[in-house]
Design an enzyme around this catalytic site. Structure first.
Site, PDB file in Angstrom:
ATOM      1  N   GLU A 226      21.352 -38.540 -46.188  1.00 51.53           N
ATOM      2  CA  GLU A 226      20.381 -38.917 -47.144  1.00 51.53           C
ATOM      3  C   GLU A 226      21.395 -38.834 -48.520  1.00 51.53           C
ATOM      4  O   GLU A 226      20.968 -39.366 -49.609  1.00 51.53           O
ATOM      5  CB  GLU A 226      19.485 -37.681 -47.223  1.00 51.53           C
ATOM      6  CG  GLU A 226      18.452 -37.927 -46.295  1.00 51.53           C
ATOM      7  CD  GLU A 226      18.922 -37.369 -44.940  1.00 51.53           C
ATOM      8  OE1 GLU A 226      19.676 -36.673 -44.530  1.00 51.53           O
ATOM      9  OE2 GLU A 226      18.314 -37.984 -43.921  1.00 51.53           O
ATOM     10  N   ASN A 227      22.335 -38.123 -48.530  1.00 46.35           N
ATOM     11  CA  ASN A 227      23.210 -38.120 -49.829  1.00 46.35           C
ATOM     12  C   ASN A 227      23.863 -39.540 -50.180  1.00 46.35           C
ATOM     13  O   ASN A 227      24.214 -39.562 -51.605  1.00 46.35           O
ATOM     14  CB  ASN A 227      24.448 -37.203 -49.773  1.00 46.35           C
ATOM     15  CG  ASN A 227      23.924 -35.758 -49.728  1.00 46.35           C
ATOM     16  OD1 ASN A 227      24.367 -34.645 -49.144  1.00 46.35           O
ATOM     17  ND2 ASN A 227      22.723 -35.259 -50.220  1.00 46.35           N
TER      18      ASN A 227
ATOM     19  N   ASP B  60      24.754 -25.575 -51.030  1.00 45.26           N
ATOM     20  CA  ASP B  60      23.750 -26.029 -51.906  1.00 45.26           C
ATOM     21  C   ASP B  60      23.696 -25.404 -53.454  1.00 45.26           C
ATOM     22  O   ASP B  60      23.980 -24.146 -53.452  1.00 45.26           O
ATOM     23  CB  ASP B  60      22.470 -26.143 -51.444  1.00 45.26           C
ATOM     24  CG  ASP B  60      21.410 -27.032 -52.137  1.00 45.26           C
ATOM     25  OD1 ASP B  60      21.900 -28.102 -52.716  1.00 45.26           O
ATOM     26  OD2 ASP B  60      20.158 -27.181 -51.995  1.00 45.26           O
TER      27      ASP B  60
HETATM   28  C1  IPE Z   1      21.749 -30.550 -48.264  1.00 48.60           C
HETATM   29  O1  IPE Z   1      21.747 -30.520 -49.399  1.00 48.60           O
HETATM   30  C2  IPE Z   1      22.983 -31.428 -47.865  1.00 48.60           C
HETATM   31  C3  IPE Z   1      24.371 -30.796 -48.143  1.00 48.60           C
HETATM   32  C4  IPE Z   1      24.361 -29.505 -48.690  1.00 48.60           C
HETATM   33  C5  IPE Z   1      25.382 -31.455 -48.071  1.00 48.60           C
HETATM   34  P1  IPE Z   1      20.853 -31.438 -50.405  1.00 48.60           P
HETATM   35  O2  IPE Z   1      20.815 -30.678 -51.767  1.00 48.60           O
HETATM   36  O3  IPE Z   1      21.121 -32.848 -50.389  1.00 48.60           O
HETATM   37  O4  IPE Z   1      19.317 -31.133 -49.858  1.00 48.60           O
HETATM   38  P2  IPE Z   1      18.037 -31.272 -50.188  1.00 48.60           P
HETATM   39  O5  IPE Z   1      17.692 -33.097 -50.654  1.00 48.60           O
HETATM   40  O6  IPE Z   1      17.668 -30.707 -51.622  1.00 48.60           O
HETATM   41  O7  IPE Z   1      17.132 -31.014 -49.322  1.00 48.60           O
HETATM   42  C1  IPE Z   2      25.300 -29.391 -52.885  1.00 45.38           C
HETATM   43  O1  IPE Z   2      24.819 -29.349 -54.106  1.00 45.38           O
HETATM   44  C2  IPE Z   2      26.357 -30.520 -52.733  1.00 45.38           C
HETATM   45  C3  IPE Z   2      25.797 -31.699 -51.847  1.00 45.38           C
HETATM   46  C4  IPE Z   2      24.899 -31.994 -51.458  1.00 45.38           C
HETATM   47  C5  IPE Z   2      27.117 -32.741 -51.766  1.00 45.38           C
HETATM   48  P1  IPE Z   2      23.953 -30.380 -54.705  1.00 45.38           P
HETATM   49  O2  IPE Z   2      24.668 -31.589 -55.405  1.00 45.38           O
HETATM   50  O3  IPE Z   2      22.668 -30.623 -53.905  1.00 45.38           O
HETATM   51  O4  IPE Z   2      23.400 -29.388 -55.946  1.00 45.38           O
HETATM   52  P2  IPE Z   2      22.090 -29.160 -56.408  1.00 45.38           P
HETATM   53  O5  IPE Z   2      20.933 -28.831 -55.300  1.00 45.38           O
HETATM   54  O6  IPE Z   2      21.545 -30.545 -57.115  1.00 45.38           O
HETATM   55  O7  IPE Z   2      21.805 -28.054 -57.339  1.00 45.38           O
HETATM   56 MG    MG Z   3      21.057 -29.640 -53.512  1.00 44.16          MG
END
Ligand code: IPE
Ligand code: IPE
Ligand code: MG
Length: 246
Positions: free
Chosen positions: A68-69, A21
């Protein structure tokens, strides 16, 4: 810094899982678009994979894209899928050189055809590798996995393949996407967030949790070693008393 020498070889976690993350925040700090963070993050994936393989860790599971992504902006999703295909193409040699098998967990049917095809190819090519299993969680959600598990078991109950009284932990384990993996010993999350975000809820029942403020694109082998060292300091009691353990 050379932290590797502080790691006890005999007490390695069998299964390390990482919630990668902080890509977006890393990019924002540099005044760049979020996608640059994802791009830089692929380098950290290599660091984690090589680091675990060199230590002799048998299973590494990476959370790359959650159910959820899919709610993110279309353009960001497209970039992530594109990066996935290009990394797979690029990293096949690293996987082969290090004798690593690639697996996936998640609802793969929701992925674009191109990603699906590339994944299948790399999984086929690496299926006999046996030094480490690298599992990528893609379009993965723990609740979706549990729903799928309940459905599969229900069908077997209905067809008299399983009797309801026989349902136990091992039957559930056998129907999860992670059926070939041991429970998670160490769960790492980068970026300072302290939550699970629908990752491996059943499998982390007794995992040691390790949170670091490092953003994923800055994560390297030394950060991994730091997490393993911290893991080795913990006393895993599994409900017993400290006296029983020692
Ligand atoms: C969790 O990260 C999913 C991955 C690392 C792939 P997110 O950034 O999507 O999680 P939340 O929404 O902050 O909990
Ligand atoms: C993790 O980094 C990658 C995925 C969840 C695909 P994020 O894209 O969630 O980065 P932040 O949390 O917005 O910094
Ligand atoms: Mg994130």
């Amino acid at each position: 810094m050379d932290l590797k020498k502080n790691i006890q070889k005999g007490r390695l976690p069998k299964h390390v899982a990482i919630i990668m993350d902080g890509n977006g925040r890393w990019a924002k700090k540099q005044g760049l678009a979020r996608t640059f963070g994802h791009e830089k993050g692929t380098k950290s994936v290599r660091e984690a994979v090589e680091g675990c393989a060199n230590l002799g860790i048998e299973n590494l599971t990476l959370y790359a894209f959650s159910t959820e992504n899919w709610n993110r902006p279309k353009l960001e999703i497209r970039t992530l899928m594109r990066l996935l295909v290009s990394s797979l193409k690029k990293e096949i040699k690293t996987l082969q050189d290090n004798n690593i098998k690639l697996c996936t967990i998640g609802n793969l049917s929701t992925l674009p055809v191109k990603v699906h095809k590339e994944l299948s190819e790399v999984m086929e090519k690496t299926k006999l590798n046996d030094r480490m299993t690298l599992t990528v969680a893609l379009s993965y959600g723990s609740r979706e996995e549990l729903i799928n598990t309940v459905k599969e078991i229900s069908v077997k109950v209905k067809n008299n393949v399983i009797s309801p009284e026989k349902i136990d932990e091992s039957i559930i384990n056998e129907h999860l996407y992670t059926r070939n993996l041991p429970d998670v010993d160490l769960l790492i999350r980068t970026s300072g967030e302290q939550r699970i975000s629908n990752f491996l809820l059943w499998q982390i029942a007794y995992a040691e949790l390790y949170f670091t403020n490092t953003l994923w694109p800055d994560f390297n082998k030394e950060d991994l070693y730091q997490a393993i060292i911290e893991y080795q300091k913990r006393e895993r009691r599994f409900g017993k008393t400290s006296e029983q353990i020692s």
